[in-house]
Write a protein that holds these residues in place. Sequence first.
Motif, PDB file in Angstrom:
ATOM      1  N   TYR A 142      40.090 -16.689  32.010  1.00  6.29           N
ATOM      2  CA  TYR A 142      39.337 -16.701  30.753  1.00  6.29           C
ATOM      3  C   TYR A 142      38.543 -18.005  30.605  1.00  6.29           C
ATOM      4  O   TYR A 142      37.377 -18.003  30.212  1.00  6.29           O
ATOM      5  CB  TYR A 142      40.289 -16.587  29.563  1.00  6.29           C
ATOM      6  CG  TYR A 142      40.776 -15.196  29.251  1.00  6.29           C
ATOM      7  CD1 TYR A 142      39.890 -14.125  29.107  1.00  6.29           C
ATOM      8  CD2 TYR A 142      42.136 -14.944  29.044  1.00  6.29           C
ATOM      9  CE1 TYR A 142      40.340 -12.852  28.791  1.00  6.29           C
ATOM     10  CE2 TYR A 142      42.600 -13.679  28.726  1.00  6.29           C
ATOM     11  CZ  TYR A 142      41.699 -12.625  28.598  1.00  6.29           C
ATOM     12  OH  TYR A 142      42.148 -11.377  28.279  1.00  6.29           O
ATOM     13  N   GLY A 145      35.594 -18.351  33.047  1.00  2.36           N
ATOM     14  CA  GLY A 145      34.526 -17.449  32.618  1.00  2.36           C
ATOM     15  C   GLY A 145      33.761 -18.002  31.429  1.00  2.36           C
ATOM     16  O   GLY A 145      32.523 -17.968  31.394  1.00  2.36           O
ATOM     17  N   ALA A 146      34.494 -18.532  30.439  1.00  5.96           N
ATOM     18  CA  ALA A 146      33.847 -19.073  29.240  1.00  5.96           C
ATOM     19  C   ALA A 146      33.004 -20.300  29.566  1.00  5.96           C
ATOM     20  O   ALA A 146      31.890 -20.465  29.043  1.00  5.96           O
ATOM     21  CB  ALA A 146      34.910 -19.426  28.199  1.00  5.96           C
ATOM     22  N   GLU A 149      29.871 -19.237  31.414  1.00  8.39           N
ATOM     23  CA  GLU A 149      28.945 -18.636  30.460  1.00  8.39           C
ATOM     24  C   GLU A 149      28.233 -19.716  29.652  1.00  8.39           C
ATOM     25  O   GLU A 149      27.024 -19.640  29.400  1.00  8.39           O
ATOM     26  CB  GLU A 149      29.722 -17.694  29.523  1.00  8.39           C
ATOM     27  CG  GLU A 149      28.956 -17.206  28.313  1.00  8.39           C
ATOM     28  CD  GLU A 149      27.992 -16.074  28.609  1.00  8.39           C
ATOM     29  OE1 GLU A 149      27.441 -15.508  27.653  1.00  8.39           O
ATOM     30  OE2 GLU A 149      27.770 -15.750  29.798  1.00  8.39           O
ATOM     31  N   HIS A 150      28.978 -20.736  29.256  1.00  5.16           N
ATOM     32  CA  HIS A 150      28.402 -21.828  28.466  1.00  5.16           C
ATOM     33  C   HIS A 150      27.313 -22.567  29.246  1.00  5.16           C
ATOM     34  O   HIS A 150      26.254 -22.886  28.696  1.00  5.16           O
ATOM     35  CB  HIS A 150      29.499 -22.812  28.053  1.00  5.16           C
ATOM     36  CG  HIS A 150      29.004 -24.022  27.334  1.00  5.16           C
ATOM     37  ND1 HIS A 150      28.523 -23.973  26.033  1.00  5.16           N
ATOM     38  CD2 HIS A 150      28.873 -25.322  27.723  1.00  5.16           C
ATOM     39  CE1 HIS A 150      28.142 -25.183  25.660  1.00  5.16           C
ATOM     40  NE2 HIS A 150      28.343 -26.024  26.661  1.00  5.16           N
ATOM     41  N   HIS A 164      26.362 -14.020  32.555  1.00  3.06           N
ATOM     42  CA  HIS A 164      27.050 -13.179  31.564  1.00  3.06           C
ATOM     43  C   HIS A 164      27.873 -12.090  32.243  1.00  3.06           C
ATOM     44  O   HIS A 164      28.974 -11.756  31.779  1.00  3.06           O
ATOM     45  CB  HIS A 164      26.029 -12.556  30.607  1.00  3.06           C
ATOM     46  CG  HIS A 164      26.666 -11.967  29.389  1.00  3.06           C
ATOM     47  ND1 HIS A 164      27.339 -12.722  28.444  1.00  3.06           N
ATOM     48  CD2 HIS A 164      26.751 -10.679  28.966  1.00  3.06           C
ATOM     49  CE1 HIS A 164      27.800 -11.938  27.483  1.00  3.06           C
ATOM     50  NE2 HIS A 164      27.464 -10.696  27.781  1.00  3.06           N
ATOM     51  N   PHE A 167      30.945 -13.691  33.549  1.00  6.46           N
ATOM     52  CA  PHE A 167      31.856 -13.911  32.421  1.00  6.46           C
ATOM     53  C   PHE A 167      32.682 -12.659  32.137  1.00  6.46           C
ATOM     54  O   PHE A 167      33.899 -12.730  31.933  1.00  6.46           O
ATOM     55  CB  PHE A 167      31.040 -14.313  31.185  1.00  6.46           C
ATOM     56  CG  PHE A 167      31.807 -14.241  29.901  1.00  6.46           C
ATOM     57  CD1 PHE A 167      32.825 -15.148  29.619  1.00  6.46           C
ATOM     58  CD2 PHE A 167      31.509 -13.263  28.958  1.00  6.46           C
ATOM     59  CE1 PHE A 167      33.535 -15.077  28.433  1.00  6.46           C
ATOM     60  CE2 PHE A 167      32.202 -13.194  27.766  1.00  6.46           C
ATOM     61  CZ  PHE A 167      33.227 -14.099  27.500  1.00  6.46           C
ATOM     62  N   HIS A 168      32.035 -11.498  32.136  1.00  5.85           N
ATOM     63  CA  HIS A 168      32.758 -10.256  31.849  1.00  5.85           C
ATOM     64  C   HIS A 168      33.792  -9.951  32.934  1.00  5.85           C
ATOM     65  O   HIS A 168      34.889  -9.457  32.626  1.00  5.85           O
ATOM     66  CB  HIS A 168      31.775  -9.101  31.706  1.00  5.85           C
ATOM     67  CG  HIS A 168      31.124  -9.041  30.361  1.00  5.85           C
ATOM     68  ND1 HIS A 168      31.814  -8.747  29.211  1.00  5.85           N
ATOM     69  CD2 HIS A 168      29.838  -9.262  29.971  1.00  5.85           C
ATOM     70  CE1 HIS A 168      30.998  -8.771  28.167  1.00  5.85           C
ATOM     71  NE2 HIS A 168      29.786  -9.090  28.608  1.00  5.85           N
TER      72      HIS A 168
END
Length: 211
Positions: A142, A145-146, A149-150, A164, A167-168
């Motif tokens: 998690y 991924g976050a 994405e950032h 993105h 991230f998913h």
Amino acid sequence: FLIRRGAGNTARVSSLGVFVLGSVMLLSVSGTYHLLDPTGTARDVMRVIDHAAIFILIACSFTPPHVIMFRGVGRWGMLLVIWTFAIVAITLKCIYFRSMPDAVGLGLYLGMGWIGLIGSVAMGRRHSIGFIAPIFWGGIAYSIGAIMEHFQWPTLLPGVIQPHEVFHVAVLIGLAFHWAFIYGIADGRLSPPRDVDSLAPKSCPAPAAHR
């Protein structure tokens, strides 16, 4: 199957239901959001709900481990903290959605998630590091991924597999790890006795009286 595995105890079944509901909600909201017209008002609304659903999933993921594996403060105290955090974070995110810096939002997500270290360490001391490994690896997935994405990285295939999408994939991996852990404890075999406060340090036995 997950909820059925917890049969025999109302609190256990309810906590598993909360986790399943949170998981389905996140995936459904995210899927709906990405299907909507990018220029429509509905998509803007769903984007806010999509971000809120992340906080809800984090809180829902905390619920079964703390209901099943803890008693006393370790159960209700931690659940009060995490659900209060979720409510406050969702409120702030919704009110300041456009003005809140992305770094603050990221900090809220990561900070909330890693509160789980408290319960994880307690379970690791009671069982083993291997026992809590799925929680750890799920949190790592998690978090990575976050963070990717950032920073909008990496772009693996321009126009197809971008940050993105990565991230998913990370979210699905994290959810799978946590689902596996919760499935393993769902039958309640490892639940502590009812009169034990699971976060409290074990007291040393009193020395035998000399005769």
